[in-house]
Design a protein around this motif. Structure first.
Motif, PDB file in Angstrom:
ATOM      1  N   SER A 100      16.073  -1.982  -3.549  1.00  0.00           N
ATOM      2  CA  SER A 100      15.910  -1.952  -2.099  1.00  0.00           C
ATOM      3  C   SER A 100      14.654  -1.201  -1.659  1.00  0.00           C
ATOM      4  N   GLN A 101      13.892  -0.676  -2.625  1.00  0.00           N
ATOM      5  CA  GLN A 101      12.683   0.047  -2.260  1.00  0.00           C
ATOM      6  C   GLN A 101      11.704  -0.895  -1.579  1.00  0.00           C
ATOM      7  N   ASN A 102      11.060  -0.396  -0.548  1.00  0.00           N
ATOM      8  CA  ASN A 102      10.126  -1.221   0.209  1.00  0.00           C
ATOM      9  C   ASN A 102       8.729  -1.134  -0.404  1.00  0.00           C
ATOM     10  N   TRP A 103       8.147  -2.269  -0.679  1.00  0.00           N
ATOM     11  CA  TRP A 103       6.776  -2.365  -1.157  1.00  0.00           C
ATOM     12  C   TRP A 103       6.273  -3.762  -0.859  1.00  0.00           C
ATOM     13  N   SER A 104       4.970  -3.884  -0.769  1.00  0.00           N
ATOM     14  CA  SER A 104       4.350  -5.166  -0.445  1.00  0.00           C
ATOM     15  C   SER A 104       3.637  -5.732  -1.667  1.00  0.00           C
ATOM     16  N   PRO A 105       3.731  -7.032  -1.896  1.00  0.00           N
ATOM     17  CA  PRO A 105       3.001  -7.645  -3.013  1.00  0.00           C
ATOM     18  C   PRO A 105       1.491  -7.456  -2.917  1.00  0.00           C
TER      19      PRO A 105
END
Length: 299
Positions: A100-105
């Motif tokens: 569920s960690q938020n990160w962007s490609p």
């Protein structure tokens, strides 16, 4: 992981890595008719290193499908047992919190650009030298990565690290010098300029070492599964380099460096050559699949 399974993975990495080098070099030496007017409709070698780099990134992007399939399988098992974990940054299992960690490609764009540059240079060098020399010179990345990790990441390397890296440097120098002083004249057509090719390959390892440092700096601690990271890097590399190929088509070539002077990279000619030769098409497919299986074996 059992020792048997680890051995199988190591063998898979070794075999698929070797197949990738062999299939790429096999494509380089194919003489096939294409669309290039520079050759007057005659057969010519498949001298398209940047196009082959695009194929490599296509192979990396396939790792996303492996990751999604593995995650679906883990999720299915989790539904049967509430204690079954999900995929982790090591590519095996992790907690729901990691997923569920938020990160962007987008964070993979810069490493992909480094990978794009390094891979393209390596394929240019491979086109100029022998496949065996290429494979051994790639080991010099260990030396550059170790130095950059100390300088930019603050890592502490011990005596056995420096001894190992020095041994790699010594071995790399022997291979590079030997390939120039004692060239394989029986197969000169496959290595038109070994010295230049060797230099380009070593320079590519410096770029690859920068890529590894950048990846650790940007991606470390985010809990991103390795296969997912490789897949997104492949997507970015494929997208960016495909756009660059358009500009390369209209850019003039360089004497002694590119196959023709009209185009720096002639993608339509590469596609036409692949369509006109079964062995060449098989070699390109081998390039794509070997990269995909190599990364699956590693991660």
């Amino acid at each position: 992981m059992t020792s048997t399974f680890a051995i199988v993975l190591a063998l898979g990495m070794l075999i698929t890595g070797s197949i990738n080098t062999i299939s790429t070099k096999l494509a380089d030496i194919q003489n096939v008719t294409g669309t290039s007017s520079a050759f007057g409709g005659r057969q010519h070698t498949f001298n398209h290193p940047f196009f082959q780099a695009v194929l490599m990134f296509l192979g990396e992007s396939l790792c996303l499908f492996t990751f999604w399939g593995k995650r679906a399988w883990c999720d299915k098992n989790k539904n049967k047992s509430s204690q079954q974990p999900l995929l982790s940054s090591s590519g095996t299992h992790a907690s729901t919190k990691d997923e569920s960690q938020n990160w962007s490609p987008v964070i993979f764009l810069l490493p992909a650009c480094c990978d794009m540059t390094g891979t393209s240079l390596m394929y240019v060098g491979l086109n100029l030298t022998h496949a065996s020399v290429f494979q051994m010179l790639r080991g010099s990345v260990i030396l550059f990565t170790g130095i950059f990790s100390v300088v930019f990441l603050g890592r502490k390397l011990y005596a056995f690290h420096w001894i190992g890296m020095s041994s790699v440097l010594f071995g790399t120098m022997i291979v590079g010098v030997a390939s120039v002083i004692y060239p394989d004249t029986s197969n000169a057509a496959s290595a038109s300029n070994p010295l230049l090719g060797d230099i380009i390959i070593v320079l590519a390892q410096i770029v690859t070492a920068v890529q590894m440092v950048v990846e650790e700096k940007l991606v470390s601690g985010r809990g991103i599964p390795a296969l997912q990271a490789v897949g997104w890097e492949g997507v970015w590399g494929f997208s960016v380099l495909s756009c660059v190929l358009v500009g390369m088509y209209y850019a003039p070539g360089v004497l002694g460096f590119t196959a023709e002077l009209n185009h720096f990279e002639d993608t339509p000619d590469a596609i036409a050559q692949i369509g006109n030769s079964g062995p060449l098409a098989a070699a390109c497919v081998g390039n794509i699949l070997s990269i995909a299986f190599f990364n699956v074996s590693v991660f």
